[in-house]
Design an enzyme around this catalytic site. Structure first.
Site, PDB file in Angstrom:
ATOM      1  N   ASP A  67      -2.857  -6.854  -7.163  1.00 20.09           N
ATOM      2  CA  ASP A  67      -3.726  -7.172  -6.030  1.00 20.09           C
ATOM      3  C   ASP A  67      -2.905  -7.746  -4.877  1.00 20.09           C
ATOM      4  OD1 ASP A  67      -5.682  -7.956  -4.282  1.00 20.09           O
ATOM      5  OD2 ASP A  67      -6.561  -9.485  -5.598  1.00 20.09           O
ATOM      6  N   TYR A  97      -5.645   3.636  12.869  1.00 21.60           N
ATOM      7  CA  TYR A  97      -6.150   4.924  13.344  1.00 21.60           C
ATOM      8  C   TYR A  97      -7.204   4.656  14.409  1.00 21.60           C
ATOM      9  CZ  TYR A  97      -8.256   9.632  13.197  1.00 21.60           C
ATOM     10  OH  TYR A  97      -8.731  10.881  13.524  1.00 21.60           O
ATOM     11  N   ALA A 127      -5.921  -0.006   2.375  1.00 25.08           N
ATOM     12  CA  ALA A 127      -7.306   0.417   2.568  1.00 25.08           C
ATOM     13  C   ALA A 127      -8.051   0.106   1.279  1.00 25.08           C
ATOM     14  CB  ALA A 127      -7.388   1.904   2.891  1.00 25.08           C
ATOM     15  N   THR A 175      -6.854  11.989   3.591  1.00 25.38           N
ATOM     16  CA  THR A 175      -6.479  10.929   2.661  1.00 25.38           C
ATOM     17  C   THR A 175      -7.693  10.574   1.808  1.00 25.38           C
ATOM     18  OG1 THR A 175      -7.110   9.077   4.106  1.00 25.38           O
ATOM     19  CG2 THR A 175      -4.888   9.987   4.391  1.00 25.38           C
ATOM     20  N   TYR A 181     -16.763   5.274  13.441  1.00 21.28           N
ATOM     21  CA  TYR A 181     -15.432   4.760  13.136  1.00 21.28           C
ATOM     22  C   TYR A 181     -15.003   3.693  14.148  1.00 21.28           C
ATOM     23  CZ  TYR A 181     -10.764   4.530  11.253  1.00 21.28           C
ATOM     24  OH  TYR A 181      -9.616   4.069  10.667  1.00 21.28           O
ATOM     25  N   SER A 211       1.490   3.668  -2.326  1.00 20.95           N
ATOM     26  CA  SER A 211       1.309   4.762  -3.279  1.00 20.95           C
ATOM     27  C   SER A 211       0.488   5.931  -2.768  1.00 20.95           C
ATOM     28  CB  SER A 211       0.654   4.222  -4.556  1.00 20.95           C
ATOM     29  OG  SER A 211      -0.638   3.686  -4.270  1.00 20.95           O
ATOM     30  N   GLU A 219      -2.850   0.432  -8.791  1.00 22.43           N
ATOM     31  CA  GLU A 219      -3.190   1.688  -9.454  1.00 22.43           C
ATOM     32  C   GLU A 219      -3.593   1.429 -10.906  1.00 22.43           C
ATOM     33  OE1 GLU A 219      -3.522   4.347  -7.841  1.00 22.43           O
ATOM     34  OE2 GLU A 219      -2.457   3.882  -5.976  1.00 22.43           O
ATOM     35  N   GLY A 231      -1.325   8.122   0.945  1.00 22.50           N
ATOM     36  CA  GLY A 231      -1.521   8.309   2.365  1.00 22.50           C
ATOM     37  C   GLY A 231      -0.317   7.940   3.197  1.00 22.50           C
ATOM     38  N   GLY A 234       0.833  -1.196   0.000  1.00 20.21           N
ATOM     39  CA  GLY A 234       0.000   0.000   0.000  1.00 20.21           C
ATOM     40  C   GLY A 234       0.867   1.244   0.000  1.00 20.21           C
TER      41      GLY A 234
END
Length: 404
Positions: free
Chosen positions: A115, A233, A145, A284, A243, A54, A79, A56, A52
């Site tokens: 993937d 988070y 994410a 983000t 959340y 690329s 991407e 944030g 992951g």
């Protein structure tokens, strides 16, 4: 190579195109903002895998790892390439810019696009570690994410949802119309139903992180002292119902439980560590989709101003702890806390006061709206200082290749 003049076109917080030059400059700015280490790493550098990479905090982890730890290794993201009608995704252009920085820094980074949930990607990464990086992995940062995940064993596809658990939640949220005029609106989100919680945990919990570690361990690729961190988070009590106490929170709790399981395993097998890293708030592409988060982040910026700690600074601190440049400090749940600046009592009290007072008529005085809107645009390469947006720009930027 096609050239176009690009202007921001969006539906809410989602933009249809990305600006290559803006994305490149944004990455350069993050690189410059990352603090230099006290002792510049020498030699080949430790081998890292960032899943992951690329966007944030994953992008921040990549750049901070390059500068603070001198990493080499493999970066994985998913991407979309440019087409005749659309630019590439912003992460595509950010990855190309990151690859240029790595080459200039003399670090061997391989960027894979695909993937991360699939066993095909796990095998490709394992082969690269074995053949290109000496068969030893030192660090794994997990920052994924995604809206859905297909289980490689069963072929079942799971979809995550953003819902409270137990009862509906009504909260304030921040929107902008086509002219950029802000509106504070109340929205209601219905409670999780049927297997919503299980589906969300299957996508965003710790299952895939654990699968990565197990896969690499099964290939005997984890070095002595191997350390891994999953980025997470917690956030404010103001957003907890949707959340931390909602379906996403259930997934985060599963992630933290997975960290404890992995930590016990790694301590016994390679003298290693597994932690979750709880990061502070940031704008983000993922966070803007969560009801209330946009309003909260704008108000938080209104309270703390320039004291808001950017992701690349937070991840620099994480790398220092993982590499031993600073003590590895965890809370009672085994979590590295990089969000202390955000969750102090005085900051949260000030944000809560503004939250209660926030309406469409008052929001401009309570939140840093100019900063927030610019941050959203910068996610796609727009509103980046120093870029001439009236000039045509090449959009057909190739994905970084590597020599086997």
């Amino acid at each position: 190579m096609s050239e176009r003049v690009l202007t921001p076109r969006n539906r809410g917080f989602l933009f249809l195109d990305s600006h290559p030059a803006g994305c490149e400059q944004l990455v350069a700015d993050m690189w410059q903002a990352c603090p230099d280490p006290a002792n510049v790493p020498e030699g080949a550098g430790p081998v890292a895998l960032i899943i992951g990479s690329s966007a944030g905090y994953g992008l921040a982890a990549t750049l901070a790892g390059l500068k603070r730890a001198g990493i080499r290794g493999i970066m994985v993201s998913f991407e979309k390439a440019p087409t005749e009608r659309r630019t590439a995704t912003a992460g595509w252009y950010r990855t190309a810019a990151t690859a240029d920085i790595a080459r200039t820094a003399g670090r061997d980074l391989v960027f894979l696009n695909g993937d991360a949930f699939s066993d095909t990607m796990k095998n490709e990464v394992a082969d690269l570690i074995e053949q290109r990086f000496g068969g030893r992995l030192d660090y794994l940062i997990y920052s994924v994410a995604a809206p859905r995940r297909t289980d490689p064993d069963t072929g079942t596809t799971y979809a995550s949802v953003l819902k409270p658990i137990g009862q509906a939640n009504r909260t304030k949220t921040l929107l902008f119309d086509d002219q950029g005029v802000p509106e504070v609106r109340e929205v209601e989100t219905g409670p999780a139903e049927d297997d919503d919680v299980d589906q969300t945990v299957a996508v965003m919990g710790g299952a895939d992180w654990e699968r990565w570690v197990d896969h690499l361990a099964g290939r005997n690729l984890l070095g002595d002292g191997f350390a891994t961190a999953a980025l997470s988070y917690i956030g404010s009590p103001l957003t907890a119902a949707i959340y931390r106490q909602g379906t996403i929170g259930a997934a985060k709790a599963h992630l933290e439980a997975t960290a404890r399981t992995l930590n016990e395993l790694l301590e016994k097998t390679v003298g290693g560590r597994a932690v979750t890293s709880v990061n502070g708030a940031a704008v983000t592409q993922s966070s803007t989709a969560i009801p209330g988060i946009a309003l909260y982040t704008g108000l938080l910026r209104g309270v703390v101003g320039e004291h808001m700690v950017p992701p690349v600074h937070q991840l620099a601190a994480l790398w220092d702890q993982l590499t031993g440049a600073a003590p590895l400090t965890v809370d009672d749940e085994g979590r590295v806390r990089l969000d202390n600046w955000e969750l102090t009592d005085d900051v949260q009290a000030a944000v809560a006061e503004r939250w209660e007072a926030a309406t469409t008529n008052t929001i401009a005085d309570l939140a840093d709206l100019a900063w927030f809107r610019a941050e959203v645009q910068r996610l796609y390469g727009f509103s980046v200082p120093g870029i001439d947006y009236t000039a045509a720009v090449a959009t057909d930027i190739p994905w970084p290749t590597y020599t086997p």
